[in-house]
Structure formats: structure tokens, C-alpha cells
Design an enzyme around this catalytic site. Structure first.
Site, short mmCIF file in Angstrom:
data_model
loop_
_atom_site.label_atom_id
_atom_site.label_comp_id
_atom_site.label_asym_id
_atom_site.label_seq_id
_atom_site.Cartn_x
_atom_site.Cartn_y
_atom_site.Cartn_z
N SER A 138 9.23 -14.25 -3.99
CA SER A 138 8.80 -15.58 -3.40
C SER A 138 9.99 -16.37 -3.49
O SER A 138 10.84 -16.48 -4.10
CB SER A 138 7.50 -15.91 -4.02
OG SER A 138 7.33 -17.25 -3.49
N TYR A 151 1.94 -18.24 -11.31
CA TYR A 151 2.42 -17.65 -9.99
C TYR A 151 4.03 -17.82 -10.00
O TYR A 151 4.69 -16.71 -9.87
CB TYR A 151 2.01 -18.15 -8.85
CG TYR A 151 2.28 -17.33 -7.60
CD1 TYR A 151 1.76 -16.34 -7.21
CD2 TYR A 151 3.25 -18.05 -6.76
CE1 TYR A 151 2.19 -15.61 -6.03
CE2 TYR A 151 3.88 -17.32 -5.78
CZ TYR A 151 3.19 -16.06 -5.32
OH TYR A 151 3.29 -15.52 -4.13
N1 LIG Z 1 1.83 -15.42 2.10
C1 LIG Z 1 2.68 -16.18 1.45
O1 LIG Z 1 3.03 -17.20 1.79
C2 LIG Z 1 3.86 -15.39 0.64
C3 LIG Z 1 4.99 -16.30 0.26
C4 LIG Z 1 5.84 -15.48 -0.80
C5 LIG Z 1 5.47 -14.29 -1.40
N2 LIG Z 1 4.30 -13.79 -1.07
C6 LIG Z 1 3.98 -12.50 -1.58
O2 LIG Z 1 3.92 -11.51 -0.81
C7 LIG Z 1 3.08 -10.37 -1.09
C8 LIG Z 1 1.95 -9.94 -0.13
O3 LIG Z 1 0.90 -11.03 -0.26
P1 LIG Z 1 0.34 -11.39 1.33
O4 LIG Z 1 1.09 -12.87 1.65
O5 LIG Z 1 0.52 -10.32 2.57
O6 LIG Z 1 -1.14 -11.74 0.97
P2 LIG Z 1 -2.66 -10.96 1.31
O7 LIG Z 1 -2.78 -11.00 2.80
O8 LIG Z 1 -3.69 -11.62 0.57
O9 LIG Z 1 -2.15 -9.48 0.81
C9 LIG Z 1 -2.34 -9.06 -0.57
C10 LIG Z 1 -2.35 -7.62 -0.57
O10 LIG Z 1 -2.35 -7.36 -1.85
C11 LIG Z 1 -3.48 -6.43 -2.32
N3 LIG Z 1 -4.00 -6.74 -3.64
C12 LIG Z 1 -4.24 -7.72 -4.01
N4 LIG Z 1 -4.51 -7.33 -5.41
C13 LIG Z 1 -4.60 -6.04 -5.64
C14 LIG Z 1 -4.96 -5.29 -6.68
N5 LIG Z 1 -5.34 -5.62 -7.80
N6 LIG Z 1 -4.74 -3.91 -6.46
C15 LIG Z 1 -4.37 -3.28 -5.26
N7 LIG Z 1 -4.02 -4.14 -4.24
C16 LIG Z 1 -4.13 -5.46 -4.51
C17 LIG Z 1 -4.31 -6.64 -1.24
O11 LIG Z 1 -5.39 -5.55 -1.10
P3 LIG Z 1 -6.83 -5.57 -1.56
O12 LIG Z 1 -7.58 -6.85 -1.46
O13 LIG Z 1 -7.52 -4.65 -0.44
O14 LIG Z 1 -6.74 -4.66 -2.97
C18 LIG Z 1 -3.61 -7.05 -0.04
O15 LIG Z 1 -3.32 -5.79 0.65
C19 LIG Z 1 2.44 -10.80 -2.68
O16 LIG Z 1 3.35 -10.30 -3.47
C20 LIG Z 1 2.67 -12.31 -2.53
O17 LIG Z 1 2.76 -12.94 -3.70
C21 LIG Z 1 3.46 -14.29 -0.15
#
Ligand SMILES: NC(=O)c1ccc[n+]([C@@H]2O[C@H](COP(=O)([O-])OP(=O)(O)OC[C@H]3O[C@@H](n4cnc5c(N)ncnc54)[C@H](OP(=O)(O)O)[C@@H]3O)[C@@H](O)[C@H]2O)c1
Length: 240
Positions: A138, A151
Site C-alpha cells: 500500500s 495497518y
Molecule cells: N482499496 C484500497 O484503497 C487499498 C489501498 C492499498 C492497499 N490495498 C490492499 O489491497 C488488498 C486487496 O484489498 P481490496 O482493496 O481489494 O479489498 P476488498 O474488496 O475488501 O477485498 C479483500 C479480499 O481479501 C479477502 N480476505 C479478507 N480476509 C480474509 C481472510 N481472513 N481469509 C481469506 N481471505 C480474506 C476477502 O475475501 P473474503 O471476505 O471472501 O474472505 C476479499 O476477497 C489488501 O491487501 C489491501 O490491504 C487496498
């Protein structure tokens, strides 16, 4: 790497960045093992993939899951070429607000599980002399702001691990990389309070999950004499 007929694992595939990456990499011809906890959404995703795919539902914090994912890839498709280690959660809050259980769960998912998957994947990649590991870090893996201490700490840990592993494996044919999204329109912040969402609302045009997916594809498709150790992608309006 030529993505056509390559085999990869994508974690966090039921939503946001992981979902978009699965669709995009599949469209490029990659065969995928997709994972997250919500099985019914993974099944839906399989129906949208352009190439073959297998869903393995499970909690990424389960120590047995990384090997199950690798076994699914090798068992079904006979090889493993890349892992996009992307599952994550974002629990934030001040000293007065944040819940200790939410913090420790986040450390287990963002850090401990990502470390376990990284080492399991690299133990496949190193002997075969090829393989790409991309972990989702991130902007908060590079700099902090108040209220996101734990985080950001999990993402700083991903940065340190990935850079040290990249150096350790330099010259082996194995690439270790991180993608660093800024604010991206996904479910990640959906549980935040209205007050916590205020800085997000200033960014009217967040990065879209498919923008990150396109960057991941770009990193994977580099010729094997180069590596992109990190790629930061922000919305134009993000000042942090
Ligand atoms: N969105 C942003 O602004 C942003 C910015 C920087 C970095 N990121 C990073 O991007 C990555 C993806 O996040 P996203 O933004 O796409 O968020 P998201 O839409 O909330 O997706 C998160 C994914 O992680 C899975 N997950 C969460 N806890 C889990 C667990 N205990 N076991 C297995 N799977 C799990 C969820 O699936 P289930 O709930 O079905 O398990 C979901 O598929 C993360 O690492 C996040 O920190 C996001």
C-alpha cells in the site's frame, strides 16, 4: 513472463483488486487457483473467467491453506508460475477507538498469512528456477499518517520482507515484487465510520480495481531479465 497457459494463485479473489486481477489475468490466458472465504462468490467468479480456474475457499490465516493452494495448482494444472498474495483487511482507529482483537486479526491476515504464503511459494519457485511473487502492499507501506498505525505496520512489514527476499533470490530466476495501491474503490473501507471516510471522500476519482490489475499484469509480463520490485499507483487527487 508469457501469461498464456501460465498457472497462478490469487488470494483475496472474492472482491476488489483480487477479483479484477483474476478476470484480467484469466483473460490473458492464465489458469488460476482463486481463494477467499466466501465460496459462493468464488463460484460466481469462476463463471466469469476466460481460462480454466479452480476455487479453494478458506481463511488465509489457516496455516494449512498455502500448501493446499499450491497442491491445487500443481494437482490440477501441473505447475505454478506466479502467486498474487493480495488478501487483506484494513482496521483503523485511534488509541481510544481501535479494537485490540481487530488489530491482531489484521496482523494475522495481512502479515502472518502473507509471510507463510510467500515462503511456501518461494520453496516451489527457487528449485524450479522461475516464478513471480507479487504481494499487495500500500502507499501506507511507504509512509504513515495518524490513526493507521497497525495497518501501516503490516504493510511496512510486507515491504521489508519482499525487498529482502528479492535480494536473497536475485539471479535465481525468481522475482519478488510488491504492488502499492493508493485509495482504490473496493470493499476494504466499507466498515469504516463516516468520520474515518472523510479523507476518502476528497478523492472523487479513486483508482479502480482493474487499474491495479493492469499494473499486476504489466509486472508479470516483464521479460525475465528485469524485475519491477515495487509499483506505486495513486489516484491523481491523492496528496498523501
Ligand atoms: N482499496 C484500497 O484503497 C487499498 C489501498 C492499498 C492497499 N490495498 C490492499 O489491497 C488488498 C486487496 O484489498 P481490496 O482493496 O481489494 O479489498 P476488498 O474488496 O475488501 O477485498 C479483500 C479480499 O481479501 C479477502 N480476505 C479478507 N480476509 C480474509 C481472510 N481472513 N481469509 C481469506 N481471505 C480474506 C476477502 O475475501 P473474503 O471476505 O471472501 O474472505 C476479499 O476477497 C489488501 O491487501 C489491501 O490491504 C487496498
Amino acid at each position: 513472463m508469457e501469461l498464456r497457459d501460465s498457472v497462478g494463485i490469487i488470494t483475496g479473489a472474492s472482491s476488489g483488486i483480487g477479483w479484477a486481477a483474476a478476470r484480467r489475468l484469466s483473460e490473458a490466458g492464465a489458469k488460476l487457483v482463486v481463494t477467499a472465504r466466501r465460496r459462493e462468490i468464488l463460484d460466481q467468479l469462476l463463471g466469469e473467467l476466460s481460462a480454466e480456474g479452480v476455487a479453494v475457499a478458506g481463511d488465509i490465516a489457516d496455516p494449512a491453506l498455502p500448501q493446499q493452494l499450491i497442491d491445487a495448482a500443481v494437482g490440477r494444472f501441473g505447475r505454478l508460475d506466479f502467486v498474487f498474495s493480495n488478501a487483506g483487511i484494513m482496521n483503523i482507529g485511534t488509541v481510544d477507538e481501535i479494537d485490540d482483537a481487530a488489530m491482531t486479526t489484521m496482523i494475522r491476515v495481512n502479515c502472518e498469512a502473507a509471510v507463510r504464503l510467500a515462503y511456501a511459494a518461494l520453496r516451489v519457485f527457487k528449485p524450479q528456477g522461475r516464478g513471480d511473487l507479487i504481494t499487495t502492499s500500500s502507499i501506507l507501506g511507504l509512509k504513515v499518517r495518524p490513526g493507521v498505525a497497525v495497518y501501516a505496520g503490516t504493510k511496512y512489514a510486507i515491504e521489508a520482507m519482499s525487498e529482502s527476499l528479492r535480494m536473497e533470490l536475485a539471479g535465481t530466476g525468481v522475482r519478488v515484487m510488491v504492488i502499492e495501491p493508493g485509495y482504490t474503490a473496493t470493499e476494504l473501507q466499507s466498515h469504516w465510520t463516516d468520520e474515518q471516510k472523510v479523507p476518502l471522500k476528497a478523492m472523487r476519482r479513486p483508482v479502480q480495481p482493474d487499474d491495479i490489475a493492469r499494473a499486476v499484469q504489466f509486472m508479470l509480463e516483464q521479460p525475465d531479465h528485469v524485475v519491477i520490485p515495487r509499483l506505486l499507483m495513486l489516484p491523481m487527487e491523492q496528496t498523501l
